[in-house]
Design a protein around this motif. Structure first.
Motif, PDB file in Angstrom:
ATOM      1  N   PHE A 195       0.826  -1.211   0.000  1.00  0.00           N
ATOM      2  CA  PHE A 195       0.000   0.000   0.000  1.00  0.00           C
ATOM      3  C   PHE A 195       0.846   1.241   0.000  1.00  0.00           C
TER       4      PHE A 195
ATOM      5  N   ASP B 127      -1.338   5.152   3.448  1.00  0.00           N
ATOM      6  CA  ASP B 127      -2.469   4.280   3.799  1.00  0.00           C
ATOM      7  C   ASP B 127      -2.077   3.216   4.821  1.00  0.00           C
TER       8      ASP B 127
ATOM      9  N   LEU C 184      -3.241   3.475   8.329  1.00  0.00           N
ATOM     10  CA  LEU C 184      -4.689   3.266   8.353  1.00  0.00           C
ATOM     11  C   LEU C 184      -5.020   1.783   8.425  1.00  0.00           C
TER      12      LEU C 184
ATOM     13  N   VAL D 249      -8.052   1.976   0.002  1.00  0.00           N
ATOM     14  CA  VAL D 249      -6.584   2.006   0.021  1.00  0.00           C
ATOM     15  C   VAL D 249      -6.032   2.221  -1.421  1.00  0.00           C
ATOM     16  N   HIS D 250      -4.845   2.679  -1.420  1.00  0.00           N
ATOM     17  CA  HIS D 250      -4.145   2.831  -2.716  1.00  0.00           C
ATOM     18  C   HIS D 250      -2.889   2.017  -2.675  1.00  0.00           C
TER      19      HIS D 250
ATOM     20  N   ALA E 156      -8.930   4.074  -5.995  1.00  0.00           N
ATOM     21  CA  ALA E 156      -8.716   3.321  -4.745  1.00  0.00           C
ATOM     22  C   ALA E 156      -9.236   1.901  -4.870  1.00  0.00           C
TER      23      ALA E 156
END
Lengths: 116, 885, 414
Positions: B145, B149, B152, B171-172, B181
């Protein structure tokens, strides 16, 4: 032909030409004319050589003319020419002078004889 | 790394529903080759439940549609693409009403809380760009990720570890190339019995994924290209004041950096750069940021192994107005090999340049030398020629003097030989002088009207005896329309003819035969109303010239063959001079030649002014007697005679009458053979005026037969000789043989016409001459002519002697040290003028027989000139003219 | 106008040139062939041997590439017996070997030498050749004169001349041998050899030379006297001819007066002419027939006299070619064949004597009768001239009769 004694010689012995050529008058005249022309030139040459003391040349020239003179029967001429030849050979200038003068006179005689 | 999506058959179609492209899965589904499928309508392979129309409306797009493919029930998702193309995804499953729309790619995962490790489905692993599918530690997942992110996700899991509750995160991924995303969904515990295991899915929009896939592929390609080209990429971002640099793996490789070190600040970016280049690179980067201009630089880097490489870096500036950050994105290229090549090139260029320079210098030097050599050659030649001519002239004079003595035949022969040799040498020297003059452009033409027939005769007179001696027959053909006079440089034209004829005679001696034949043809033809041309053709039947030699025949020092020089002698300058002279006169020479057959030289010279021959009737009638009636000879004779007589008849020799006809007619007799002579022998001696024309080979016979007659060689008859003889014959008429006078036999034995023994030349001559030998010679020659001489060895002495003594005449050399002859003359003339004295004759003795010199002599006040070599005859002539006058 | 033949392959040459490289000697051959046509160049030993044995050339010119080779060749020819006859030998050598050439001649190996490379003086070569020919021909001429022109001279006189010639030759040979022996005489040691050489150079050679020259003198004196005797016979005949002229001419005049055509008879009346067999009419007609075809050359510088003689002869039906100089005569004789020559003694450039000498060198002219025309009393010159062979002697201007007599005499003699 004997050319040693002047008295026995003729100015123009016509027999000589006749002996050689016969009776062809024209032919004979022509040869005589040729001789005179030759004589004129020769004489001047001889005189020139004399003036330049060139006796050897005189002898040559005299010899040449002598043959012609004999051929046409100019006996006295031939005599003087022979004498001139000898004098020139001996380098006798005075004698040469005398003979040239005699020759000159004699050729005049021949000239007259031819034109008669 | 193949994404799952690629396993889903996909077809790209155009707006009008024709297949544009398709993937492997689609190919296997259709069981066809791509070429067979392309450009065919899609409904040929897929049977849609609803009729498909060209205009795909919203009800189609982003929806799945049931369809039949190869008798299989499938669902097809329509995804709009750029440029009005559409991507059709063929989904195996029959369309269902599940909440998850089919336009998502979904991977599932399980997470073991206690082990903190994931179990990933294939799709999931693909979406996360991971190879490992089982027991994947959470750190690894996180690494997939984006950095922002990760916290997170980690937090979400930390919470889930405890509460086991589902969650959903946007998420990316780092490797994903688009910014869309993914949904990271946790569905809570797998089942209640296993409290450690969480399960979930990872969902991504199919369209994004496809794009991603394409982007990835493109990225891959670019990467490979960059790697192949050893091109690294880098970027610098500037926010506020600080610069942040990032660079790719390729850059690292180029710079021999560890792969991790792929970012840093300005200092780390500059760290590798050669100390000498650091400042300029730094300045350039700053300059780019300050001015928003692109960056471009070449610089050196020092690698860790000490090696140095040359880099080319280029960057493009861009601004993100939103964030206020400026980016400089660029590439670096290893230019070392190019640079090295360039360096080498430069070096070799420099070397080359240096070489060229030195060569040029050498060449210049050589050219200078050559020019000097040529100049000095010319100078040397002309000087030597002058130097040599002076003594040669003396020798010729001495020989001439000797020939005037009584010499024996053999002595005379030797003298003649020596005289010929000396004269040849002088003519060679003259040739050399001439060629130099021509080459230096100093030769000028001296044109005047002259009698061309006379010139031709002059050549025949000179070459006749030479030809006869060599057994060569000379033949002259003079066109009947030849002008009587034409305007041109007589001396130069004669010189050309001399050369050609002399060559022809020289080379017509052919080994294969006894007698050579040289013919000289002269004609004049009209070119136009203004210009005519004089054409001179000289032919021989000699050895000929081969083609190679023909080409260089007119260059100096060339003869047909090296061996010919040995055999025939000569300088090899003759033809070169001829060529140049003819050129100078505006004409040309054409040579035709065949080996062992002969050569022909044709000269043409343009002529502007000439006088045509006028009739001059000399005789009322002329009779030709010849046993030959029609021949070239007779034709030419008749042509020529037509100018002198209107009534010419022809008869055989037998008709010749030898008696003088008395008329004013002229007989011409042509005698060509011994038979003719014998026929004439039978006739009495010719007494009349007659002109005899004979054949050369019986000359001696003719001469002896017709000693006093006028005669001419029929083969070399010219207008000039014919007219001369005819005139002479006419005049001779008056001096016919019978006009001998008694007085003709008077001799004068006393008057001495010869200057030899005379005392009339009392006044001495003054000889001014510096050369001692010449002094002696002249004194001897003059005394032979009967002149007294006094000697002065230069102009100054001469002037003094003239002032103090009494002389009849001054003979002076022109070129002397101190005061030359010209100066002396000027002085004498000036003094005479002043004292009102009568001018003393001053005769120059000139070395060069050039027209210009002679004119100069007269222009300074000299009375006359004699050209060297001075023979007795020349002295005599001049002195007779001037002495005492 | 035609150039001279330069083909040196005369079958019986009088002069041979022996060499190893014919090309090298082109210049020399030209010079030699301009002097004498009876000349041949040989470069092959067997040819040399054959030609020398066959034609015994008078002059042998040797021009091998070096003097030593020339000497070798000459001695080889001598050993093979090809040179056992009187001849002259001339060595041709290059400039650098002139010293050797000189010494060879000093040692009498060769009679003379000439530097042909480079050739400075072709006249010198011609002179050498001329002298050699003259020397070697002296002996031959003695015989020639006898054979060709004095056939009717007393046998004793002939014998005497022959003896003299032989004596001369053998004496010369003896002397030569003596010299050669001396040359070969060597001492016991070098000192002695040197002494002998000195002695020879200072005393013996001069003595020999003197002896030789005395011998030559006395022989030539002898020969001269003999020739004088011969001449006096010729002179006698000429004088007799001259004496007979007045007589005949007078006769001719007489005849001319009486007959229009006296010519034919005139000669028959002549009894005084020397050695003339009695002429009868038959004889006369026959000889006339023959004489018509005679081709006669008149060499005389005086054109008047020349024309006269020519005219006389032409009128008799002879074909006459008249020339004004000896040189022209020689030129013409090389080209055409004549039966008889009338020649003047005194001519510019080349006189009668020298012209005759040249004529005798022309093939086919060796025995052509020559009638001397001269008014000259220089006996010595005529004597000299007579030695070359004269058929008769006519004093200028002479007469038609004496001229025709002389022609007849020659024709009958032949």
């Amino acid at each position: 032909m004997e050319i040693s004694i002047l008295e026995n010689l003729q100015t123009l012995n016509e027999d000589v030409m006749r002996e050689l050529l016969g009776d062809d008058i024209d032919e004979i005249k022509s040869f005589r004319q040729q001789f005179l022309v030759q004589a004129k030139g020769s004489l001047q040459k001889i005189a020139g050589h004399y003036r330049q003391d060139n006796l050897k040349e005189i002898k040559e020239e005299a010899h040449y003319l002598k043959t012609s003179a004999k051929a046409i029967g100019a006996e006295r001429c031939a005599y003087y020419l022979q004498a001139l030849e000898d004098a020139a050979l001996d380098l006798e200038k005075q004698k040469c002078r005398a003979y040239i003068e005699s020759l000159s006179i004699e050729i005049k005689n021949v000239f007259r004889a031819c034109n008669n | 790394m193949k994404l799952d999506i690629t396993k889903t058959p996909a077809v790209l179609i155009s707006q009008n529903l024709a297949i544009l492209d398709l993937n492997d899965a689609a190919l296997s589904l259709f069981n066809k080759q791509p070429d067979a499928l392309r450009a065919t309508p899609i409904d040929q392979y897929i049977k849609f439940s609803k009729e498909i129309s060209n205009n795909l409306s919203d009800q189609w797009l982003n929806h799945t549609v049931a369809a039949m493919v190869s008798n299989k029930q499938v669902n097809i998702a329509f995804l709009p693409q750029e440029q009005n193309t559409y991507l059709l995804m063929i989904l195996d499953q029959p369309a269902c009403t599940a909440a998850t729309p089919q336009n998502y790619v979904t991977g599932s995962w399980m997470y073991n809380i206690s082990e903190k490790a994931f179990q990933l489905s294939n799709t999931c692993a693909a979406l996360l760009a991971l190879d490992q599918k089982t027991a994947v530690p959470i750190e690894r997942i996180l690494n997939s990720f984006r950095e922002i992110d990760r916290a997170l996700v980690l937090n979400a899991f930390k919470e889930a570890d405890l509460d086991k509750k589902p969650f959903c995160l946007e998420v990316h991924t780092d490797h994903s190339l688009d910014s869309s995303a993914m949904q990271f969904i946790c569905q809570g515990l797998q089942d209640e019995s296993t409290p450690d295991i969480l399960k979930g899915i990872l969902k991504r929009n199919v369209y994004s994924q496809v794009l991603n896939c394409k982007l990835y592929e493109q990225n891959e390609r670019r990467r490979r290209a960059l790697e192949g080209g050893r091109i690294g990429t880098w970027s610098a971002a500037k926010s506020s004041q600080s610069l942040y640099f990032r660079w790719d793996d390729q850059t690292c490789k180029l710079l021999h950096l560890p792969l991790k070190e792929n970012h840093g600040d300005l200092a780390s970016w500059l760290a590798q750069i050669h100390p000498q280049d650091v400042q300029s690179v730094k300045d350039a980067i700053e300059h780019s940021f300050n001015t928003n201009l692109d960056f471009e630089r070449e610089y050196r880097c020092i690698l860790q192994n000490g090696e140095s490489i040359y880099l080319y870096a280029k960057g493009v500036l861009s601004c993100d107005s939103a964030s206020g950050t400026t980016f400089l994105d660029g590439v670096i290229i290893d230019h070392t090999s190019i640079y090295e090549a360039r360096t080498k090139l430069e070096e070799s260029n420099l070397l080359l340049e240096a070489k060229v320079k030195s060569r040029t210098a050498e060449l210049n030097q050589a050219v200078k030398h050559a020019e000097m050599a040529s100049q000095s050659k010319s100078e040397f030649l002309s000087m030597m020629s002058h130097e040599l001519r002076t003594p040669m002239n003396a020798i010729i004079g001495a020989l001439d003097l000797l020939t005037h003595q009584d010499n024996s035949f053999e002595e005379q022969e030797l003298l003649d030989t020596a005289a010929i040799a000396a004269n040849n040498l002088v003519s060679i020297l003259n040739d050399i002088l001439d060629i130099n003059k021509i080459e230096a452009g100093k030769l000028e033409l001296d044109c005047y009207d002259f009698d061309v027939s006379k010139m031709l005769n002059n050549i025949i007179v000179i070459f006749g005896p030479i030809a006869e001696q060599k057994g060569v027959k000379l033949k002259v053909v003079e066109a009947k329309d030849m002008p009587s006079e034409l305007n041109g440089d007589e001396n130069r034209i004669r010189q050309v003819m001399f050369n050609l004829v002399s060559n022809a005679i020289k080379f017509s001696v052919n080994d294969s035969k006894d007698n050579g034949l040289v013919s000289i043809e002269l004609s004049c033809t009209k070119v136009n109303s203004l210009v005519s041309k004089l054409v001179i053709v000289v032919k021989d039947d000699g050895i000929g010239i081969d083609e190679d030699t023909l080409k260089k025949l007119f260059t100096p020092f060339t003869q047909a063959d090296k061996s010919t020089t040995r055999r025939f002698g000569g300088t090899g300058l003759g033809l070169a001079i001829c060529g140049r002279l003819v050129e100078l006169m505006g004409g040309g020479i054409v040579v035709n030649s065949e080996l062992n057959v002969g050569s022909e030289f044709a000269v043409n010279i343009p002529i502007w002014n000439f006088k045509t021959r006028q009739k001059a009737l000399l005789y009322p009638c002329i009779n030709i007697y010849s046993n030959e009636h029609h021949s070239d000879h007779i034709e030419q004779l008749l042509d020529k005679l037509s100018f002198y007589c209107d009534n010419v008849t022809q008869q055989p020799i037998g008709h010749l009458s030898t008696k003088a006809s008395g008329s004013h007619c002229l007989d011409i007799l042509i005698v060509r053979s011994m038979t003719d002579i014998h026929e004439l022998d039978t006739k009495p001696v010719i007494t009349q005026k007659v002109l005899i024309l004979y054949q050369q080979d019986i000359l001696s016979q003719v001469k002896e037969r017709f000693k006093s007659a006028f005669k001419l060689d029929i083969d070399t008859l010219t207008f000039f000789t014919l007219e001369k003889y005819l005139t002479q014959l006419k005049e001779q008429t008056s001096i016919a043989p019978e006009t001998l006078q008694e007085d003709d036999f008077i001799v004068d034995l006393d008057t001495n016409l010869e200057p030899n023994n005379t005392t009339s030349h009392e006044l001495p001559l003054l000889i001014v001459e510096d050369n001692e030998f010449n002094q002696k010679l002249m004194v001897k020659q003059l005394s032979r002519l009967g002149y007294n001489c006094e000697l002065a060895s230069d102009g100054i002495q001469g002037l003094k002697m003239w002032q103090s003594g009494d002389y009849a005449l001054v003979l002076t050399d022109c070129h002397m040290p101190g005061m030359d002859g010209f100066e002396l003359t000027k002085h004498i003339r000036k003094l005479e003028d002043k004292d009102k004295k009568q001018a003393i004759p001053i005769i120059a003795v000139t070395g060069a027989a050039m027209k210009g010199d002679q004119e100069y002599c007269l222009s300074v006040g000299m009375s006359d000139f004699i050209s060297k070599p001075v023979t007795l005859a020349k002295f005599k002539n001049a002195l007779e003219r001037w002495y005492g006058n | 106008m035609t150039r001279k033949e330069v083909e040196h392959v005369e079958r019986h040459p009088k002069v041979v040139l022996l060499c190893d490289d014919v090309e090298e000697l082109a210049g020399v051959t030209d010079v030699i062939s301009s002097q004498i046509t009876a000349f041949r160049t040989l470069n092959n030993f067997s040819d040399m041997h054959e030609v020398i044995v066959d034609s015994t050339p008078l002059v042998i010119i040797i021009a091998m590439s070096t003097v030593s080779k020339s000497v070798e060749l000459y001695s080889r020819l001598a050993k093979e017996g090809a040179l056992d006859y009187p001849h002259e030998n001339i060595l041709l050598c290059e400039n650098r070997e002139s010293g050797i050439g000189f010494r060879c001649c000093m040692k009498n190996i060769f009679r003379d030498y000439f530097i042909y490379k480079p050739m400075y003086e072709n006249y010198r070569l011609r002179m050498i050749l001329h002298n050699a020919l003259l020397r070697s021909k002296e002996a031959h001429d003695i015989t020639n004169i006898r054979e060709e022109h004095f056939g009717r001279i007393d046998e004793d006189l002939k014998q005497l001349i022959d003896d003299a010639a032989e004596y001369h030759q053998s004496a010369e040979q003896t002397l030569k041998d003596a010299r050669e022996n001396l040359q070969q005489a060597a001492g016991i040691n070098e000192v002695q050899t040197a002494l002998i050489q000195d002695l020879k150079a200072q005393h013996i050679d001069p003595l020999l030379d003197k002896l030789e020259s005395q011998l030559a003198d006395s022989v030539s004196e002898l020969t001269k006297r003999l020739k004088n005797k011969q001449f006096s016979v010729a002179e006698l005949s000429a004088l007799l001819t001259e004496k007979s002229i007045p007589h005949t001419s007078q006769h001719a005049v007489q005849l001319k007066e009486s007959k229009p055509e006296p010519k034919r008879e005139a000669p028959s009346k002549n009894e005084g002419f020397l050695d003339l067999p009695p002429i009868n009419d038959n004889n006369m007609a026959r000889s006339e027939q023959r004489l018509k075809n005679s081709k006669i050359m008149v060499v005389e510088d005086n054109e008047i006299y020349r024309e006269m003689i020519s005219k006389i002869l032409r009128d008799e039906g002879h074909e006459v070619e008249s020339v004004g100089s000896g040189l022209t005569a020689i030129k013409m004789l090389r080209k055409h064949k004549y039966d008889l020559i009338f020649m003047d003694l005194f001519m510019p450039e080349l006189d009668g004597y020298n012209t005759t000498k040249n004529i005798r060198n022309i093939p086919n002219c060796k025995s052509i009768p020559i009638i001397a025309l001269t008014s000259n009393k220089n006996k010595d010159l005529i004597r000299k001239w007579a030695s070359l062979g004269l058929a008769a002697y006519i004093a200028k201007p002479s007469t038609k009769q004496s001229i025709l007599k002389a022609v007849e005499k020659c024709n009958l003699a032949h």
